[in-house]
Design a protein around this motif. Sequence first.
Motif, PDB file in Angstrom:
ATOM      1  N   VAL A 114       0.761  -1.253   0.002  1.00  0.00           N
ATOM      2  CA  VAL A 114      -0.243   0.218  -0.061  1.00  0.00           C
ATOM      3  C   VAL A 114       0.896   0.914  -0.092  1.00  0.00           C
ATOM      4  O   VAL A 114       1.772   1.477   0.516  1.00  0.00           O
ATOM      5  CB  VAL A 114      -1.104   0.045   1.394  1.00  0.00           C
ATOM      6  CG1 VAL A 114      -1.685   1.353   1.297  1.00  0.00           C
ATOM      7  CG2 VAL A 114      -1.697  -1.088   1.254  1.00  0.00           C
TER       8      VAL A 114
ATOM      9  N   VAL B  69       0.337   5.248   0.740  1.00  0.00           N
ATOM     10  CA  VAL B  69      -0.592   6.274   1.202  1.00  0.00           C
ATOM     11  C   VAL B  69      -0.033   7.720   0.866  1.00  0.00           C
ATOM     12  O   VAL B  69       1.039   7.678   1.088  1.00  0.00           O
ATOM     13  CB  VAL B  69      -0.775   6.128   2.852  1.00  0.00           C
ATOM     14  CG1 VAL B  69      -1.685   7.347   3.092  1.00  0.00           C
ATOM     15  CG2 VAL B  69      -1.194   4.884   3.047  1.00  0.00           C
TER      16      VAL B  69
ATOM     17  N   ALA C  42      -5.048   5.707   7.806  1.00  0.00           N
ATOM     18  CA  ALA C  42      -4.962   4.572   6.876  1.00  0.00           C
ATOM     19  C   ALA C  42      -3.791   3.796   6.934  1.00  0.00           C
ATOM     20  O   ALA C  42      -3.701   2.607   7.017  1.00  0.00           O
ATOM     21  CB  ALA C  42      -4.921   5.161   5.184  1.00  0.00           C
TER      22      ALA C  42
ATOM     23  N   GLN D 105      -3.845   1.687  10.110  1.00  0.00           N
ATOM     24  CA  GLN D 105      -4.958   0.599  10.209  1.00  0.00           C
ATOM     25  C   GLN D 105      -4.363  -0.461   9.263  1.00  0.00           C
ATOM     26  O   GLN D 105      -4.542  -1.496   9.431  1.00  0.00           O
ATOM     27  CB  GLN D 105      -6.329   1.145   9.616  1.00  0.00           C
ATOM     28  CG  GLN D 105      -7.269   0.400   9.633  1.00  0.00           C
ATOM     29  CD  GLN D 105      -7.891  -0.300  10.852  1.00  0.00           C
ATOM     30  OE1 GLN D 105      -8.861   0.130  11.414  1.00  0.00           O
ATOM     31  NE2 GLN D 105      -7.126  -1.527  11.521  1.00  0.00           N
ATOM     32  N   ALA D 106      -3.735   0.038   8.051  1.00  0.00           N
ATOM     33  CA  ALA D 106      -3.130  -1.037   7.205  1.00  0.00           C
ATOM     34  C   ALA D 106      -2.187  -1.799   7.688  1.00  0.00           C
ATOM     35  O   ALA D 106      -2.061  -3.099   7.623  1.00  0.00           O
ATOM     36  CB  ALA D 106      -2.824  -0.214   5.831  1.00  0.00           C
TER      37      ALA D 106
ATOM     38  N   VAL E  45       3.480  -0.788   4.180  1.00  0.00           N
ATOM     39  CA  VAL E  45       2.985   0.344   3.700  1.00  0.00           C
ATOM     40  C   VAL E  45       3.974   1.437   3.501  1.00  0.00           C
ATOM     41  O   VAL E  45       5.081   1.319   4.397  1.00  0.00           O
ATOM     42  CB  VAL E  45       2.074   0.949   4.826  1.00  0.00           C
ATOM     43  CG1 VAL E  45       1.627   2.238   4.551  1.00  0.00           C
ATOM     44  CG2 VAL E  45       0.834  -0.002   5.282  1.00  0.00           C
TER      45      VAL E  45
ATOM     46  N   ILE F 178      -3.654   4.682  -1.612  1.00  0.00           N
ATOM     47  CA  ILE F 178      -4.931   5.620  -0.912  1.00  0.00           C
ATOM     48  C   ILE F 178      -4.259   7.049  -1.100  1.00  0.00           C
ATOM     49  O   ILE F 178      -3.422   7.491  -0.497  1.00  0.00           O
ATOM     50  CB  ILE F 178      -4.725   5.055   0.514  1.00  0.00           C
ATOM     51  CG1 ILE F 178      -5.095   3.578   0.612  1.00  0.00           C
ATOM     52  CG2 ILE F 178      -5.846   5.889   1.433  1.00  0.00           C
ATOM     53  CD1 ILE F 178      -5.104   3.017   2.077  1.00  0.00           C
TER      54      ILE F 178
ATOM     55  N   ARG G 128      -9.633   4.917   7.721  1.00  0.00           N
ATOM     56  CA  ARG G 128      -9.605   3.281   8.194  1.00  0.00           C
ATOM     57  C   ARG G 128     -10.600   2.479   7.189  1.00  0.00           C
ATOM     58  O   ARG G 128     -10.301   1.211   6.730  1.00  0.00           O
ATOM     59  CB  ARG G 128     -10.102   3.436   9.618  1.00  0.00           C
ATOM     60  CG  ARG G 128      -9.496   3.980  10.620  1.00  0.00           C
ATOM     61  CD  ARG G 128     -10.235   3.750  11.982  1.00  0.00           C
ATOM     62  NE  ARG G 128     -10.089   2.087  12.332  1.00  0.00           N
ATOM     63  CZ  ARG G 128     -10.923   1.671  13.150  1.00  0.00           C
ATOM     64  NH1 ARG G 128     -12.016   2.336  13.698  1.00  0.00           N
ATOM     65  NH2 ARG G 128     -10.660   0.340  13.482  1.00  0.00           N
TER      66      ARG G 128
ATOM     67  N   ALA H 198      -8.252   1.370   4.398  1.00  0.00           N
ATOM     68  CA  ALA H 198      -7.331   0.535   4.701  1.00  0.00           C
ATOM     69  C   ALA H 198      -7.969  -0.977   4.815  1.00  0.00           C
ATOM     70  O   ALA H 198      -7.611  -1.873   4.464  1.00  0.00           O
ATOM     71  CB  ALA H 198      -6.379   0.666   5.960  1.00  0.00           C
ATOM     72  N   GLN H 199      -9.034  -0.713   5.539  1.00  0.00           N
ATOM     73  CA  GLN H 199      -9.834  -2.097   5.826  1.00  0.00           C
ATOM     74  C   GLN H 199     -10.352  -2.973   4.500  1.00  0.00           C
ATOM     75  O   GLN H 199     -10.214  -4.080   4.413  1.00  0.00           O
ATOM     76  CB  GLN H 199     -11.100  -1.746   6.490  1.00  0.00           C
ATOM     77  CG  GLN H 199     -10.578  -1.595   8.058  1.00  0.00           C
ATOM     78  CD  GLN H 199     -11.977  -0.729   8.814  1.00  0.00           C
ATOM     79  OE1 GLN H 199     -13.052  -0.542   8.456  1.00  0.00           O
ATOM     80  NE2 GLN H 199     -11.717  -0.469  10.121  1.00  0.00           N
TER      81      GLN H 199
END
Length: 473
Positions: free
Chosen positions: A5, A7, A17, A20-21, A28, A181, A461, A464-465
């Motif tokens: 990921v 961000v 994000a 949470q990820a 991340v 993200i 969040r 990320a979820q």
Amino acid sequence: MSTDVVVVGSGSTGVSAAVQAKQLGLNVIMIEKNPGLGGTSAVTEGYGGINTELQTQQGIHYDVKDVLLQAEGYHHWFADANLLKKFYENSGETFSWLQSLGVKFTGLRNLGANKLNTWHLYDGGGKALTETLAENAKKMGVEILTDTSGKELIMKDGKVAGIKATHSDGSNLTIKAPVVILATGGYSDNPEMLEKYAKVNADNVIDAGIPGRTGDGINMALKVGASDKNLKGGLMAFGAMMKGAPYGGTLHNGIGRQPLLRVNQDGMRFTDESLLARDWGAYGAAHRLQGTVYQIASKANLDNFVQNKFPRDMTPEGKIPTFFEDLDKYMKKEKTQVVIADTIEELASKLNMNEEQLKATVDQYNADCQTGVDSQFGKDPKFLIAPGENGPYYAFKLDLGYYATTDGLAITTDAQVLDKKGKVIPGLYAGGGDAGGLNGESYDVSLVPGSQQGWAVNSGRFAAQDAAKYLKK
């Protein structure tokens, strides 16, 4: 570089994000164009939430459906009801999540005329929030790259495959990742986008947030086919500022925040000026519709305020003892923002305004101040302060101040970015100021104060979820 990921942005959306990820087992990388982390979230005050632990402790409970219907009524159903509902329903659990990460709160309150206590004030302000979340991210192993701007999304077979970025030294970086993200904070500092989407003259508006929100995330997404249907020009407009006069400074508190007589370019009042004390979002919407706005006051008014107190207490006991000293310095620097004249007719002439109309407006306002009844807009009598029959008179040019843009990309309730056909762009997410659908034409501070901050954290969040589900981790 490679990761699960990326961000883009480190405000409360981005750091939420990223944390949470990482909690969900994803690798991340977070990139931030500025030298420091936090974005405009670092200067915010509180989190908007419904049915949180703090509210429960104080015996407060709200019916989510009732709040939702109130919000949609305020926004005339321009807001995405499903998005709002998910945010409201999850905001209590997210509040507990923040506390579990060490974020502290000092209390709970409403704002203006609002009756809902949804504003949870951060202990140490937004700076403490973003620093606490960033420290969690670092400890968890999130790789953070500052002075690094996202420039272009990499797509492969219709799916996100990474991002191209540029360091402040001019060097380039490619990060391969199946999820990106976007959390770059909207387009508050992009004059072209403000004029295109918000339909405002960029010269007549003032961004009170942190510099750097130039629409990077939104524009990257639009270039790969994202929908622009929710880019309706939403502004978190809070009221009036004077060019070159800092937010919260002497002239902002003594002029911009004072509900004195205000007229537009035609010499006409356009709202009850004390609306800005009850619902600054609604006042901002009214101000936004005008070409130019001036606040009119006599020298006698200003003398009285300095000697006694300003009508709206924005400082201890309403006192601003250095007002005239600071005004004099300001006028030497900003030579066109304040106009002084001995008569109302002369003032109108200097402002290129219809003399008869301005005179009629001031005469009617003076008469209303004498009777204590605002015949035009029903203004609270305590703010009916007459400029009077004797000059000199001051006209302060007021630009529209705003904290952020509140529209953005079209997304699902899981923060997935949609294309022009309403289909999900696989691997692409947006939250906070990069995502649209939470508001209509103005921010609902009169209902759920702190909702933009609450939305930022929750949408980070949500992204990320869903990313974890998308990557099957």
